[in-house]
Design a protein around this motif. Structure first.
Motif, PDB file in Angstrom:
ATOM      1  N   ASP A 122       8.775  15.626   1.369  1.00  0.00           N
ATOM      2  CA  ASP A 122       8.019  14.830   2.338  1.00  0.00           C
ATOM      3  C   ASP A 122       8.797  13.559   2.696  1.00  0.00           C
ATOM      4  O   ASP A 122       8.268  12.454   2.687  1.00  0.00           O
ATOM      5  N   MET A 123      10.078  13.765   3.034  1.00  0.00           N
ATOM      6  CA  MET A 123      10.958  12.635   3.314  1.00  0.00           C
ATOM      7  C   MET A 123      11.770  12.939   4.569  1.00  0.00           C
ATOM      8  O   MET A 123      12.214  14.076   4.769  1.00  0.00           O
ATOM      9  N   SER A 124      11.945  11.939   5.410  1.00  0.00           N
ATOM     10  CA  SER A 124      12.711  12.133   6.641  1.00  0.00           C
ATOM     11  C   SER A 124      14.196  11.901   6.379  1.00  0.00           C
ATOM     12  O   SER A 124      14.576  11.288   5.377  1.00  0.00           O
ATOM     13  N   ALA A 125      15.030  12.382   7.290  1.00  0.00           N
ATOM     14  CA  ALA A 125      16.471  12.208   7.147  1.00  0.00           C
ATOM     15  C   ALA A 125      16.853  10.731   7.173  1.00  0.00           C
ATOM     16  O   ALA A 125      17.812  10.318   6.521  1.00  0.00           O
ATOM     17  N   TYR A 155      10.115  23.646 -12.991  1.00  0.00           N
ATOM     18  CA  TYR A 155       8.985  23.220 -12.174  1.00  0.00           C
ATOM     19  C   TYR A 155       8.735  21.742 -12.452  1.00  0.00           C
ATOM     20  O   TYR A 155       8.826  21.283 -13.585  1.00  0.00           O
ATOM     21  N   PHE A 156       8.401  21.011 -11.395  1.00  0.00           N
ATOM     22  CA  PHE A 156       8.053  19.598 -11.577  1.00  0.00           C
ATOM     23  C   PHE A 156       7.137  19.175 -10.427  1.00  0.00           C
ATOM     24  O   PHE A 156       7.004  19.877  -9.421  1.00  0.00           O
ATOM     25  N   ARG A 157       6.484  18.031 -10.619  1.00  0.00           N
ATOM     26  CA  ARG A 157       5.545  17.549  -9.603  1.00  0.00           C
ATOM     27  C   ARG A 157       6.129  16.377  -8.829  1.00  0.00           C
ATOM     28  O   ARG A 157       6.877  15.568  -9.386  1.00  0.00           O
ATOM     29  N   ILE A 158       5.767  16.303  -7.556  1.00  0.00           N
ATOM     30  CA  ILE A 158       6.151  15.173  -6.716  1.00  0.00           C
ATOM     31  C   ILE A 158       4.889  14.550  -6.130  1.00  0.00           C
ATOM     32  O   ILE A 158       3.811  15.166  -6.124  1.00  0.00           O
ATOM     33  N   ARG A 159       5.045  13.329  -5.648  1.00  0.00           N
ATOM     34  CA  ARG A 159       3.950  12.632  -4.976  1.00  0.00           C
ATOM     35  C   ARG A 159       4.307  12.512  -3.497  1.00  0.00           C
ATOM     36  O   ARG A 159       5.336  11.938  -3.146  1.00  0.00           O
ATOM     37  N   THR A 160       3.470  13.051  -2.617  1.00  0.00           N
ATOM     38  CA  THR A 160       3.757  13.043  -1.180  1.00  0.00           C
ATOM     39  C   THR A 160       3.494  11.664  -0.590  1.00  0.00           C
ATOM     40  O   THR A 160       3.027  10.748  -1.273  1.00  0.00           O
ATOM     41  N   ARG A 161       3.761  11.562   0.695  1.00  0.00           N
ATOM     42  CA  ARG A 161       3.634  10.283   1.375  1.00  0.00           C
ATOM     43  C   ARG A 161       2.210   9.725   1.304  1.00  0.00           C
ATOM     44  O   ARG A 161       2.009   8.515   1.207  1.00  0.00           O
ATOM     45  N   ASN A 162       1.219  10.602   1.337  1.00  0.00           N
ATOM     46  CA  ASN A 162      -0.173  10.147   1.309  1.00  0.00           C
ATOM     47  C   ASN A 162      -0.721   9.997  -0.109  1.00  0.00           C
ATOM     48  O   ASN A 162      -1.922   9.768  -0.296  1.00  0.00           O
ATOM     49  N   GLY A 163       0.146  10.147  -1.138  1.00  0.00           N
ATOM     50  CA  GLY A 163      -0.289   9.950  -2.511  1.00  0.00           C
ATOM     51  C   GLY A 163      -0.701  11.213  -3.235  1.00  0.00           C
ATOM     52  O   GLY A 163      -0.932  11.173  -4.451  1.00  0.00           O
ATOM     53  N   ALA A 164      -0.817  12.323  -2.537  1.00  0.00           N
ATOM     54  CA  ALA A 164      -1.216  13.573  -3.188  1.00  0.00           C
ATOM     55  C   ALA A 164      -0.055  14.121  -4.026  1.00  0.00           C
ATOM     56  O   ALA A 164       1.114  13.879  -3.734  1.00  0.00           O
ATOM     57  N   ARG A 191       9.596   9.828  -5.014  1.00  0.00           N
ATOM     58  CA  ARG A 191       8.710  10.967  -4.822  1.00  0.00           C
ATOM     59  C   ARG A 191       8.402  11.695  -6.139  1.00  0.00           C
ATOM     60  O   ARG A 191       7.349  12.309  -6.266  1.00  0.00           O
ATOM     61  N   VAL A 192       9.320  11.645  -7.103  1.00  0.00           N
ATOM     62  CA  VAL A 192       9.133  12.380  -8.351  1.00  0.00           C
ATOM     63  C   VAL A 192       8.365  11.508  -9.344  1.00  0.00           C
ATOM     64  O   VAL A 192       8.670  10.326  -9.516  1.00  0.00           O
ATOM     65  N   LEU A 193       7.340  12.080 -10.002  1.00  0.00           N
ATOM     66  CA  LEU A 193       6.580  11.342 -11.001  1.00  0.00           C
ATOM     67  C   LEU A 193       7.493  10.917 -12.147  1.00  0.00           C
ATOM     68  O   LEU A 193       8.433  11.632 -12.505  1.00  0.00           O
ATOM     69  N   THR A 194       7.223   9.754 -12.734  1.00  0.00           N
ATOM     70  CA  THR A 194       8.123   9.165 -13.733  1.00  0.00           C
ATOM     71  C   THR A 194       8.405  10.102 -14.893  1.00  0.00           C
ATOM     72  O   THR A 194       9.561  10.367 -15.249  1.00  0.00           O
ATOM     73  N   ASP A 195       7.338  10.648 -15.523  1.00  0.00           N
ATOM     74  CA  ASP A 195       7.559  11.511 -16.679  1.00  0.00           C
ATOM     75  C   ASP A 195       8.243  12.812 -16.290  1.00  0.00           C
ATOM     76  O   ASP A 195       9.050  13.367 -17.037  1.00  0.00           O
ATOM     77  N   GLU A 196       7.932  13.313 -15.066  1.00  0.00           N
ATOM     78  CA  GLU A 196       8.591  14.520 -14.588  1.00  0.00           C
ATOM     79  C   GLU A 196      10.079  14.274 -14.363  1.00  0.00           C
ATOM     80  O   GLU A 196      10.920  15.135 -14.625  1.00  0.00           O
ATOM     81  N   GLY A 197      10.402  13.067 -13.853  1.00  0.00           N
ATOM     82  CA  GLY A 197      11.799  12.732 -13.617  1.00  0.00           C
ATOM     83  C   GLY A 197      12.606  12.713 -14.908  1.00  0.00           C
ATOM     84  O   GLY A 197      13.728  13.201 -14.961  1.00  0.00           O
ATOM     85  N   ARG A 198      12.004  12.159 -15.964  1.00  0.00           N
ATOM     86  CA  ARG A 198      12.701  12.136 -17.251  1.00  0.00           C
ATOM     87  C   ARG A 198      12.961  13.555 -17.749  1.00  0.00           C
ATOM     88  O   ARG A 198      14.034  13.875 -18.261  1.00  0.00           O
ATOM     89  N   ARG A 199      11.933  14.381 -17.645  1.00  0.00           N
ATOM     90  CA  ARG A 199      12.067  15.758 -18.132  1.00  0.00           C
ATOM     91  C   ARG A 199      13.130  16.514 -17.343  1.00  0.00           C
ATOM     92  O   ARG A 199      13.954  17.250 -17.909  1.00  0.00           O
ATOM     93  N   LEU A 200      13.143  16.317 -16.015  1.00  0.00           N
ATOM     94  CA  LEU A 200      14.112  17.014 -15.171  1.00  0.00           C
ATOM     95  C   LEU A 200      15.530  16.517 -15.453  1.00  0.00           C
ATOM     96  O   LEU A 200      16.477  17.307 -15.536  1.00  0.00           O
ATOM     97  N   ASP A 201      15.687  15.191 -15.648  1.00  0.00           N
ATOM     98  CA  ASP A 201      17.005  14.631 -15.972  1.00  0.00           C
ATOM     99  C   ASP A 201      17.527  15.208 -17.283  1.00  0.00           C
ATOM    100  O   ASP A 201      18.710  15.560 -17.404  1.00  0.00           O
ATOM    101  N   ALA A 202      16.644  15.300 -18.285  1.00  0.00           N
ATOM    102  CA  ALA A 202      17.054  15.833 -19.578  1.00  0.00           C
ATOM    103  C   ALA A 202      17.467  17.297 -19.471  1.00  0.00           C
ATOM    104  O   ALA A 202      18.437  17.735 -20.099  1.00  0.00           O
ATOM    105  N   LEU A 203      16.734  18.063 -18.650  1.00  0.00           N
ATOM    106  CA  LEU A 203      17.038  19.478 -18.476  1.00  0.00           C
ATOM    107  C   LEU A 203      18.414  19.672 -17.840  1.00  0.00           C
ATOM    108  O   LEU A 203      19.230  20.470 -18.302  1.00  0.00           O
ATOM    109  N   VAL A 204      18.694  18.915 -16.772  1.00  0.00           N
ATOM    110  CA  VAL A 204      19.976  19.045 -16.075  1.00  0.00           C
ATOM    111  C   VAL A 204      21.120  18.578 -16.976  1.00  0.00           C
ATOM    112  O   VAL A 204      22.175  19.212 -17.052  1.00  0.00           O
ATOM    113  N   ALA A 205      20.900  17.462 -17.693  1.00  0.00           N
ATOM    114  CA  ALA A 205      21.940  16.948 -18.584  1.00  0.00           C
ATOM    115  C   ALA A 205      22.288  17.959 -19.673  1.00  0.00           C
ATOM    116  O   ALA A 205      23.461  18.157 -20.009  1.00  0.00           O
ATOM    117  N   GLN A 206      21.272  18.637 -20.208  1.00  0.00           N
ATOM    118  CA  GLN A 206      21.520  19.626 -21.246  1.00  0.00           C
ATOM    119  C   GLN A 206      22.295  20.815 -20.694  1.00  0.00           C
ATOM    120  O   GLN A 206      23.198  21.354 -21.343  1.00  0.00           O
TER     121      GLN A 206
END
Length: 682
Positions: A24-27, A67-76, A40-55
């Motif tokens: 939900d981001m423009s160029a 799988y991970f969750r993001i927060r859209t422009r309207n907060g959903a 856009r990425v939730l804080t705890d989800e970002g940590r988990r995703l960073d750890a996964l890629v680093a490993q």
């Protein structure tokens, strides 16, 4: 669905239009930096995703997915899925990730409905994963304590208060509590057999879940009155177990819930296990580090000697962050005649072996210098010693031999960074010193001829020796580091101790990752030479640099010892004796200058060689260009002679530098002869 291309070398990630739509981001909002997606990425989800890629990058994986969750422009919030393929170079280093991202909301909502996966369980799982990822970066016990005491840590746990104790000699030491004000007086140290929840879980090695205030009050009547005012409704106390033995306990206290489900209990036990493993790793690291640091400190000089005519300051800063202990060292060696040897060095590696090699090198350098060897010989012999030692390590080193009376400093450098000189007015400059290969390598390749650089240190000037940890910084080259150091020394305090402290403090501020050793040697004002004091230089056959260094030494000594009025004569005679020894004998020569005690303050020049043949005077003839050497020695010196020395001889001469009844007048300039006056008379 969209695609992305992540260049790991530059850090730039290219995303197509579909990938930006998923976030939900423009160029216009995306600048190519992956961190921009963090909004856009939730804080705890970002940590988990960073750890996964680093490993995945670390363990050699070819692909990953999550799988991970993001927060859209309207907060959903909505579920997203990503898959990536890791490209590596010929050496196996990851250089690029190419992959896709897609909206997985409908897919996961259906799966969650089928599996009964509620949001609370997913959040708790994410907390454990995020905390585990954060603990992976903790190196020391204090790092773990800071992480747990962090207010965000409490927020992640969903707890109102947190306590952690470590088992030390049969007692529980409370090392972490939060938030501020939650500490219960008298519980900083408790016994394992006392009626406290921490004591219980350590005794039983089983977690204790307190499900209500009534349960707390009944089970722990001693503790409950002190915390009842905090609004605690439930608590979970977890034993911290590593290698089947307890090392401590963790307590999480809640104010908005009662009871724990089976899933919650399992997740909390997993959290306790993760913290315990991190604590054990940190304890082992600190034990190893303290052992290595203690070993190194024991091998460094405990006391710096007072050397007349100098001020000296030394510092050693260990790299407590980022690496283990290293092999940096310094040393100050008192030498005969009031001279002093200054050593700075760095053994390759950052471990106890480097510290052990450092200790042995320091001892042999000190021994060779005390035996009276020239600086070049000291360095060459140390290199041979390291080469013959049972190690594959090499070392860089700088050895400077200084005479405070004359200001003459002879410097030998073995692969080390150049020293620096600071003037009394605050100016500082790099001192270029010709060098040889590092110790160990020069012996390996048969290149043991270390050039000697002779410089004169004026009163008030400071010689700065240091290891490369002082000037190295990630992302910057050595020249930039040297420019930074020059500027810092110029602005630094005049007091040597304050300047040494400042240098180490600034390295910490810059985030230096290497050990640092610093040695500052300042020459004080002019002082009279000690009777019996001496300067000595070895001059080898076909070694013009050594001959030049010897001439430099003689010139500096004559000026500093108050013999300036006879400088032309002394330099001419000394040069003649050295030249004769080199031309008419098979070996080199050893030149020695000493100031003799007595009312006349006689300066003595000795040139020793390996030939037992006595010198004889020759007739030069009217057109001859040689044969006048001994005639010059006889006419220009006050006394001269020849002494047998073992298998060789010593030709000596003496010069009176003042009349017997002439008083000392410090600060009064000497009245020199007219240039060449005595030589012309002769």
């Amino acid at each position: 669905m969209g695609g992305f291309d992540w260049d790991l070398l530059t850090g730039r990630m290219t995303m197509d239009e579909g990938a930006l739509d998923v976030f939900d981001m423009s160029a216009a909002e995306y600048d190519g930096d992956p961190s921009t997606l963090g909004s856009r990425v939730l804080t705890d989800e970002g940590r988990r995703l960073d750890a996964l890629v680093a490993q995945a990058l670390k363990d050699g994986s070819a692909r990953y997915g999550a799988y991970f969750r993001i927060r859209t422009r309207n907060g959903a919030q909505r579920w997203t899925h990503t898959q990536g393929v890791i490209r590596r170079d010929a050496d196996g280093r990851p250089v690029r990730i190419v992959g896709i991202v897609r909206d997985a909301s409908e897919e996961l909502s259906e799966s969650a409905a089928r599996l009964g996966l509620d949001e609370g369980r997913r959040q708790r799982t994410s907390v454990v994963e995020g905390m585990t990822a954060a603990l992976a970066h903790a190196r020391t016990v204090q790092d773990i304590i800071d992480l747990l005491n962090d207010s965000q840590g409490l927020e992640q746990f969903g707890a109102a208060s947190l306590v952690m104790g470590l088992l030390e000699a049969g007692r529980i030491h409370l090392v972490a509590e939060g938030p501020a004000g939650a500490f219960v007086p008298g519980t900083r140290f408790t016994r394992v057999d006392e009626q406290y929840p921490m004591s219980e879980v350590i005794r039983t090695l089983a977690p204790r879940f307190i499900e209500s205030p009534e349960d707390f009050a009944t089970s722990y009547p001693v503790l409950w009155p002190h915390i009842s005012g905090l609004g605690i409704t439930s608590a979970a106390y977890l034993p911290l177990i590593a290698q089947a033995r307890p090392i401590g306990a963790l307590g999480l206290l809640y104010s908005d819930r009662t009871g724990f489900s089976a899933d919650e209990r399992n997740l909390l036990v997993a959290l306790g296990s993760s913290i315990a493993q991190s604590l054990q790793r940190a304890m082992l690291y600190e034990q190893d580090h303290d052992l290595a640091e203690g070993l190194q400190q024991a091998m460094l000089p405990r006391r710096i000697p007072d050397v007349p005519g100098t001020q000296i300051a030394v510092r050693y800063r260990s790299a407590r962050l980022g690496r283990d202990i290293g092999g940096d060292w310094y040393d100050i060696i008192q030498l005969p005649g009031g001279r002093v040897g200054a050593v700075i060095g760095d053994v390759q590696g950052h471990d106890t072996h480097a510290a052990a090699v450092m200790g042995q090198l320091r001892i042999v350098l000190r021994a060779y210098a005390a035996e009276g060897h020239t600086p070049a010989t000291v360095m060459a012999r140390a290199s041979v010693f390291l080469h013959e030692l049972d190690t594959e390590r090499f070392a860089t080193c700088t050895y400077a031999e200084a005479d405070p009376a004359t200001g003459l400093v002879q410097i030998v450098r073995a692969g080390h960074v150049d020293p620096m000189v600071r003037d009394p007015g605050g100016g500082a400059r790099r001192l270029p010193v010709e060098g040889g290969l590092p110790l160990g390598l020069s012996a390996e390749f048969g290149r043991l001829d270390y050039p000697v650089t002779a410089v004169e240190l004026d009163p008030g000037q400071t010689l700065l020796l240091y290891t490369d940890g002082l000037v190295e910084k990630p992302g910057a080259d050595l020249d930039e580091g040297l420019e930074w150091l020059t500027s810092l020394v110029r602005r630094g305090p005049r007091d040597l101790d304050l300047l040494a402290d400042r240098l180490c403090d600034v390295v910490d501020e810059r985030g230096g990752e290497d050990d640092v050793a610093v040695l500052l040697l300042r020459r004080e004002g002019d002082r009279s030479p000690q009777s019996g004091g001496r300067l000595q230089q070895h001059v080898g056959q076909n070694d013009p640099e050594a001959l030049s260094s010897a001439r430099h030494m003689i010139r500096a000594a004559v000026r500093a010892w108050g013999a300036g009025g006879r400088s032309d004569e002394i330099e001419l005679v000394a040069d003649e004796l050295m030249t004769n020894a080199l031309m008419h004998t098979d070996g080199g020569a050893v030149v020695t200058l000493r100031m003799l005690a007595g009312p006349e303050h006689r300066l003595r020049v000795e040139v020793e060689d390996r030939s037992s043949a006595l010198p004889r005077r020759r007739e030069a003839g009217d057109a001859g260009v040689s044969g006048r050497g001994l005639l010059l020695v006889e006419r220009l010196s006050d006394r001269w002679g020849v002494e047998p020395r073992g298998g060789g001889k010593c030709v000596w001469c003496e010069f009176a530098t003042r009349e017997p009844d002439e008083p000392d007048e410090p600060g009064k300039p000497e009245e020199p002869d007219e240039p060449g006056e005595r030589a012309a008379d002769s």
